[in-house]
Motif scaffolding. Sequence first.
Motif, PDB file in Angstrom:
ATOM      1  N   PHE A  37       0.811  -1.214   0.000  1.00 11.83           N
ATOM      2  CA  PHE A  37       0.000   0.000   0.000  1.00 11.83           C
ATOM      3  C   PHE A  37       0.848   1.269   0.000  1.00 11.83           C
ATOM      4  CE2 PHE A  37      -2.869  -3.204   1.787  1.00 11.83           C
ATOM      5  CZ  PHE A  37      -3.936  -3.057   0.912  1.00 11.83           C
ATOM      6  N   ALA A  38       2.163   1.125  -0.056  1.00 14.25           N
ATOM      7  CA  ALA A  38       3.041   2.293  -0.045  1.00 14.25           C
ATOM      8  C   ALA A  38       3.025   2.993  -1.399  1.00 14.25           C
ATOM      9  CB  ALA A  38       4.457   1.882   0.318  1.00 14.25           C
ATOM     10  N   ASP A  39       2.945   4.315  -1.369  1.00 12.14           N
ATOM     11  CA  ASP A  39       3.055   5.092  -2.602  1.00 12.14           C
ATOM     12  C   ASP A  39       4.505   5.165  -3.052  1.00 12.14           C
ATOM     13  OD1 ASP A  39       0.283   5.972  -3.001  1.00 12.14           O
ATOM     14  OD2 ASP A  39       0.575   7.004  -1.093  1.00 12.14           O
ATOM     15  N   VAL A  40       5.432   5.185  -2.090  1.00 16.37           N
ATOM     16  CA  VAL A  40       6.863   5.137  -2.388  1.00 16.37           C
ATOM     17  C   VAL A  40       7.532   4.252  -1.336  1.00 16.37           C
ATOM     18  CG1 VAL A  40       7.043   7.373  -3.541  1.00 16.37           C
ATOM     19  CG2 VAL A  40       7.306   7.246  -1.065  1.00 16.37           C
ATOM     20  N   THR A  41       8.632   3.632  -1.724  1.00 18.38           N
ATOM     21  CA  THR A  41       9.429   2.848  -0.782  1.00 18.38           C
ATOM     22  C   THR A  41      10.855   3.403  -0.781  1.00 18.38           C
ATOM     23  OG1 THR A  41      10.026   1.223  -2.480  1.00 18.38           O
ATOM     24  CG2 THR A  41       8.063   0.767  -1.157  1.00 18.38           C
ATOM     25  N   GLY A  42      11.579   3.113   0.293  1.00 20.12           N
ATOM     26  CA  GLY A  42      12.949   3.587   0.359  1.00 20.12           C
ATOM     27  C   GLY A  42      13.506   3.507   1.759  1.00 20.12           C
ATOM     28  N   ASP A  43      14.688   4.115   1.958  1.00 15.77           N
ATOM     29  CA  ASP A  43      15.246   4.184   3.300  1.00 15.77           C
ATOM     30  C   ASP A  43      14.661   5.410   3.996  1.00 15.77           C
ATOM     31  OD1 ASP A  43      16.586   6.402   2.299  1.00 15.77           O
ATOM     32  OD2 ASP A  43      18.526   5.385   2.140  1.00 15.77           O
ATOM     33  N   SER A  44      15.060   5.629   5.245  1.00 16.28           N
ATOM     34  CA  SER A  44      14.387   6.627   6.060  1.00 16.28           C
ATOM     35  C   SER A  44      14.501   8.037   5.500  1.00 16.28           C
ATOM     36  CB  SER A  44      14.929   6.582   7.493  1.00 16.28           C
ATOM     37  OG  SER A  44      16.329   6.801   7.515  1.00 16.28           O
ATOM     38  N   PHE A  45      15.703   8.436   5.077  1.00 18.99           N
ATOM     39  CA  PHE A  45      15.872   9.811   4.622  1.00 18.99           C
ATOM     40  C   PHE A  45      15.212  10.034   3.262  1.00 18.99           C
ATOM     41  CE2 PHE A  45      18.483  13.300   2.731  1.00 18.99           C
ATOM     42  CZ  PHE A  45      17.989  14.300   3.549  1.00 18.99           C
ATOM     43  N   LYS A  46      15.336   9.071   2.369  1.00 18.85           N
ATOM     44  CA  LYS A  46      14.673   9.191   1.069  1.00 18.85           C
ATOM     45  C   LYS A  46      13.172   9.380   1.249  1.00 18.85           C
ATOM     46  CE  LYS A  46      13.653   6.627  -3.190  1.00 18.85           C
ATOM     47  NZ  LYS A  46      12.181   6.635  -3.011  1.00 18.85           N
ATOM     48  N   LEU A  47      12.578   8.623   2.170  1.00 18.14           N
ATOM     49  CA  LEU A  47      11.140   8.716   2.382  1.00 18.14           C
ATOM     50  C   LEU A  47      10.749  10.069   2.960  1.00 18.14           C
ATOM     51  CD1 LEU A  47      10.388   5.135   3.754  1.00 18.14           C
ATOM     52  CD2 LEU A  47       9.879   6.044   1.476  1.00 18.14           C
ATOM     53  N   ALA A  48      11.564  10.586   3.895  1.00 16.60           N
ATOM     54  CA  ALA A  48      11.264  11.895   4.472  1.00 16.60           C
ATOM     55  C   ALA A  48      11.311  12.977   3.394  1.00 16.60           C
ATOM     56  CB  ALA A  48      12.248  12.211   5.593  1.00 16.60           C
ATOM     57  N   ARG A  49      12.273  12.871   2.487  1.00 18.41           N
ATOM     58  CA  ARG A  49      12.374  13.856   1.401  1.00 18.41           C
ATOM     59  C   ARG A  49      11.221  13.682   0.414  1.00 18.41           C
ATOM     60  NH1 ARG A  49      18.283  14.854  -0.966  1.00 18.41           N
ATOM     61  NH2 ARG A  49      17.235  16.771  -1.583  1.00 18.41           N
ATOM     62  N   ASP A  50      10.819  12.429   0.176  1.00 18.23           N
ATOM     63  CA  ASP A  50       9.674  12.187  -0.705  1.00 18.23           C
ATOM     64  C   ASP A  50       8.417  12.841  -0.135  1.00 18.23           C
ATOM     65  OD1 ASP A  50      11.149  10.775  -2.546  1.00 18.23           O
ATOM     66  OD2 ASP A  50      10.610   8.803  -1.759  1.00 18.23           O
ATOM     67  N   ALA A  51       8.275  12.755   1.185  1.00 18.73           N
ATOM     68  CA  ALA A  51       7.111  13.361   1.839  1.00 18.73           C
ATOM     69  C   ALA A  51       7.134  14.881   1.668  1.00 18.73           C
ATOM     70  CB  ALA A  51       7.091  12.986   3.316  1.00 18.73           C
ATOM     71  N   ALA A  52       8.333  15.469   1.841  1.00 21.83           N
ATOM     72  CA  ALA A  52       8.466  16.923   1.702  1.00 21.83           C
ATOM     73  C   ALA A  52       8.152  17.378   0.283  1.00 21.83           C
ATOM     74  CB  ALA A  52       9.876  17.345   2.096  1.00 21.83           C
ATOM     75  N   ALA A  53       8.316  16.475  -0.674  1.00 21.01           N
ATOM     76  CA  ALA A  53       8.059  16.809  -2.072  1.00 21.01           C
ATOM     77  C   ALA A  53       6.580  16.667  -2.446  1.00 21.01           C
ATOM     78  CB  ALA A  53       8.911  15.927  -2.986  1.00 21.01           C
ATOM     79  N   ARG A  54       5.750  16.313  -1.459  1.00 22.68           N
ATOM     80  CA  ARG A  54       4.313  16.161  -1.710  1.00 22.68           C
ATOM     81  C   ARG A  54       3.512  17.105  -0.810  1.00 22.68           C
ATOM     82  NH1 ARG A  54       2.620  11.406  -4.469  1.00 22.68           N
ATOM     83  NH2 ARG A  54       0.528  12.151  -3.995  1.00 22.68           N
ATOM     84  N   PRO A  55       3.645  18.414  -0.992  1.00 23.32           N
ATOM     85  CA  PRO A  55       2.983  19.369  -0.088  1.00 23.32           C
ATOM     86  C   PRO A  55       1.463  19.305  -0.152  1.00 23.32           C
ATOM     87  CG  PRO A  55       3.898  20.513  -1.996  1.00 23.32           C
ATOM     88  CD  PRO A  55       4.406  19.106  -2.054  1.00 23.32           C
ATOM     89  N   GLU A  56       0.925  18.727  -1.221  1.00 25.21           N
ATOM     90  CA  GLU A  56      -0.530  18.659  -1.335  1.00 25.21           C
ATOM     91  C   GLU A  56      -1.140  17.580  -0.444  1.00 25.21           C
ATOM     92  OE1 GLU A  56       1.079  15.812  -4.426  1.00 25.21           O
ATOM     93  OE2 GLU A  56       1.623  17.745  -3.562  1.00 25.21           O
ATOM     94  N   ALA A  57      -0.311  16.679   0.088  1.00 22.17           N
ATOM     95  CA  ALA A  57      -0.820  15.597   0.931  1.00 22.17           C
ATOM     96  C   ALA A  57      -1.016  16.095   2.359  1.00 22.17           C
ATOM     97  CB  ALA A  57       0.143  14.412   0.910  1.00 22.17           C
ATOM     98  N   GLU A  58      -2.237  16.049   2.830  1.00 21.97           N
ATOM     99  CA  GLU A  58      -2.523  16.504   4.195  1.00 21.97           C
ATOM    100  C   GLU A  58      -1.977  15.522   5.228  1.00 21.97           C
ATOM    101  OE1 GLU A  58      -6.368  17.607   7.050  1.00 21.97           O
ATOM    102  OE2 GLU A  58      -6.652  17.187   4.903  1.00 21.97           O
ATOM    103  N   TYR A  59      -2.071  14.233   4.901  1.00 20.84           N
ATOM    104  CA  TYR A  59      -1.621  13.199   5.836  1.00 20.84           C
ATOM    105  C   TYR A  59      -0.444  12.416   5.243  1.00 20.84           C
ATOM    106  CZ  TYR A  59      -6.332  14.060   7.655  1.00 20.84           C
ATOM    107  OH  TYR A  59      -7.467  14.650   8.144  1.00 20.84           O
ATOM    108  N   ILE A  60       0.617  12.305   6.007  1.00 24.75           N
ATOM    109  CA  ILE A  60       1.758  11.472   5.650  1.00 24.75           C
ATOM    110  C   ILE A  60       1.742  10.270   6.576  1.00 24.75           C
ATOM    111  CG2 ILE A  60       4.252  11.340   5.408  1.00 24.75           C
ATOM    112  CD1 ILE A  60       2.963  13.386   3.533  1.00 24.75           C
ATOM    113  N   VAL A  61       1.384   9.116   6.058  1.00 26.77           N
ATOM    114  CA  VAL A  61       1.365   7.889   6.867  1.00 26.77           C
ATOM    115  C   VAL A  61       2.711   7.195   6.688  1.00 26.77           C
ATOM    116  CG1 VAL A  61       0.260   5.655   7.263  1.00 26.77           C
ATOM    117  CG2 VAL A  61      -1.134   7.669   6.709  1.00 26.77           C
TER     118      VAL A  61
END
Length: 395
Positions: free
Chosen positions: A78-102
């Motif tokens: 169910f993951a939209d993206v996979t990766g290591d911890s820092f890659k995922l944190a940066r991926d989240a920052a690149a999605r400002p339209e997402a209200e919820y980051i699970v």
Amino acid sequence: MTTAQTPVDLDVSPTPLALLLLGREADTRSERGVECPGDLPSPSDPDLVERARAAKEKLGDKVFVLGHHYQRDEVIQFADVTGDSFKLARDAAARPEAEYIVFCGVHFMAESADILTGDDQKVVLPDLAAGCSMADMATAEQVAECWDVLTEAGITEQVVPVSYMNSSADIKAFTGKHGGTICTSSNAERALNWAFEQGEKVLFLPDQHLGRNTAVRDLGMSLDDCVVYNPHKPNGGLTAEQLRDAKMILWRGHCSVHGRFSLDSVNDVRERIPGVNVLVHPECKHEVVAAADYVGSTEYIIKALEAAPAGSKWAIGTELNLVRRLANRFAPEGKEIVFLDKTVCFCSTMNRIDLPHLVWTLESLADGQLVNRIEVDRETEHFAKLALERMLALP
């Protein structure tokens, strides 16, 4: 011939402890041994997959699901993206339209995502008990006491802290306040080179093995250049002279998964599988890293196997969920991939994020109920972000 649909048997047997930690018992070694509020769906509910899919579809672009490589297959689907911890944190920052980051990972990862995302975004951890034993081995109070010890030894002006990404927001903030930087297992060499341009010594937190392996293997230091600071002993168990002589002051922390691999594991797999390539994570003990053929981060491991020739044989020293996934993925190409150890080595806290917790989280959010939010206070965020930005600016 094994196909992608046929799970590969990695010849491991679960220990009683591993079975316990894969269940829903509290992790007594973690500072976060709490259950999620609310009623979790039963793990035997045959509709869990469809419920997760329906809730995620209802949320649409409002939710962005991050899946760490060590997650269970039932969650990673169910993951939209996979990766290591820092890659995922940066991926989240690149999605400002997402209200919820699970964040399907562990606590420090969700903290990093909260630090790097916008103020209007909400980071959620499906199970608050998904901590990290390594990160919990260095508390803010312990590190402050260590700095006092270094001050008494008269060396703080020479010391630059370098903290591994696998640390709490508090430790990242300490690092930022004291002129240091964060590193990942991919850029630890660059981070240490930078630190030694700023000062004469490094305080490396919280994983002693990554610090030692990078200093000795990559920077050409000797083991004698390294000392281990034990927060549970007076003055860290070190004399002022030892601290003044050392170049690398390593925190006595380790990964409970990678720390299990031993030199015996390497020797055994070489005897069992002639011609095997041993590929391990740099969080492994120094003697394991020294005996391996290849050493690298999780992303490095994946890329190495992608580039490996058909028919090659590999023994991987990292978390078992990932190794199993890679073994199944590359089996159709004739690549034989086995787990380096003979016993189960799941990341116990990472495995707390299971399908029932994910379903509960997504359904709660879909119903307008914010649950398990991870929020870093403003001051901590400021200094932690400073340390992270220094890492991003590394040459």
